[in-house]
Write an enzyme that holds these catalytic residues in place. Structure first.
Site, PDB file in Angstrom:
ATOM      1  N   ILE A  58      48.719  36.609  29.778  1.00  0.00           N
ATOM      2  CA  ILE A  58      48.823  35.602  30.837  1.00  0.00           C
ATOM      3  C   ILE A  58      49.932  36.040  31.803  1.00  0.00           C
ATOM      4  O   ILE A  58      51.015  36.426  31.365  1.00  0.00           O
ATOM      5  CB  ILE A  58      49.185  34.211  30.236  1.00  0.00           C
ATOM      6  CG1 ILE A  58      48.181  33.807  29.148  1.00  0.00           C
ATOM      7  CG2 ILE A  58      49.277  33.146  31.325  1.00  0.00           C
ATOM      8  CD1 ILE A  58      46.758  33.685  29.625  1.00  0.00           C
TER       9      ILE A  58
ATOM     10  N   HIS B 205      35.895  37.254  33.327  1.00  0.00           N
ATOM     11  CA  HIS B 205      35.947  36.659  31.987  1.00  0.00           C
ATOM     12  C   HIS B 205      34.525  36.564  31.419  1.00  0.00           C
ATOM     13  O   HIS B 205      33.600  36.156  32.133  1.00  0.00           O
ATOM     14  CB  HIS B 205      36.589  35.260  32.078  1.00  0.00           C
ATOM     15  CG  HIS B 205      36.745  34.616  30.743  1.00  0.00           C
ATOM     16  ND1 HIS B 205      37.752  34.955  29.864  1.00  0.00           N
ATOM     17  CD2 HIS B 205      35.987  33.687  30.103  1.00  0.00           C
ATOM     18  CE1 HIS B 205      37.620  34.245  28.754  1.00  0.00           C
ATOM     19  NE2 HIS B 205      36.555  33.470  28.874  1.00  0.00           N
TER      20      HIS B 205
END
Ligand code: GAR
Length: 195
Positions: free
Chosen positions: A91, A108
């Site tokens: 992240i 994703h």
């Protein structure tokens, strides 16, 4: 006109990075590969293609902020304007998200908001859904929560394993990501008049 300078971030195999490298129609120039895993195959792919790499081991830093400050310096030195996450399993800190606001995309392997985070393909199989897919989205401070740019469905077949489903998902990714990146950058260049 010179091409927009971009960095690709990856942590592992780098098949999406390779698909971007191999795409002759890409309107940007990949000037840096950022990798947080010194043993990753993607580094070899970059070296074979003569792309400069910025490789770091997060364990060698006291905090995310510390390693991202170093990373930021490398991005500035390489004059990177856009960042494309392609299997980067980390992240970003609020610092990098803010610096790169509206100039960071991620790919994703699910139809977000379903199955965010790690193991999205496994999550979809375990949930017993009939279809999953691929999402390209802007990156914000959340986990796969940024504004969605494009999605494409992939059907889940009765005998699918993680391996077979991943193969079909990645076939879609390798076509979709370069296409979406081009669309976004072409749109962006219409409005970007510089400073
Ligand atoms: C890709 O399928 C990408 O969508 C996924 O990791 C894989 C990397 O493959 N990303 C995520 O799960 C991010 N949450 P690659 O290294 O062969 O491109």
């Amino acid at each position: 006109m010179s091409k927009i300078r971009v960095a690709v971030f990856a942590s592992g195999d780098g098949s999406n990075f390779q698909a971007l490298l191999d795409n002759e129609d890409l309107v940007c120039e990949i000037v840096l590969l950022v990798c947080d895993n010194p043993g990753a195959k993607v580094i070899e792919r970059a070296e074979n293609a003569g792309i400069p790499t910025y490789v770091f081991d997060p364990n060698e830093y006291k905090s995310k902020l510390e390693y991202e400050l170093h990373l930021l310096k490398a991005l500035v030195n390489a004059e990177v304007r856009w960042m494309f996450l392609a299997g980067y399993m980390r992240i970003l800190s609020p610092l990098l998200v803010e610096v790169g606001e509206d100039r960071i995309l991620n790919i994703h392997p699910s139809l977000l908001p379903a199955f965010p985070g790690k193991d999205a393909i496994k999550q979809a199989l375990e949930a017993g859904v009939e279809k999953t897919g691929v999402t390209v989205h802007y990156v914000d401070e959340g986990i796969d929560t940024g504004r969605i740019v494009a999605q494409e469905e992939v059907e889940i077949l009765p005998n699918d394993t993680e391996k077979t489903l991943k193969e079909r998902i990645q076939r879609v990714e390798h076509r979709l990501y370069p296409q979406v990146i081009n669309d976004v950058l072409i749109e962006f260049s219409k409005y970007d008049k510089g400073i």
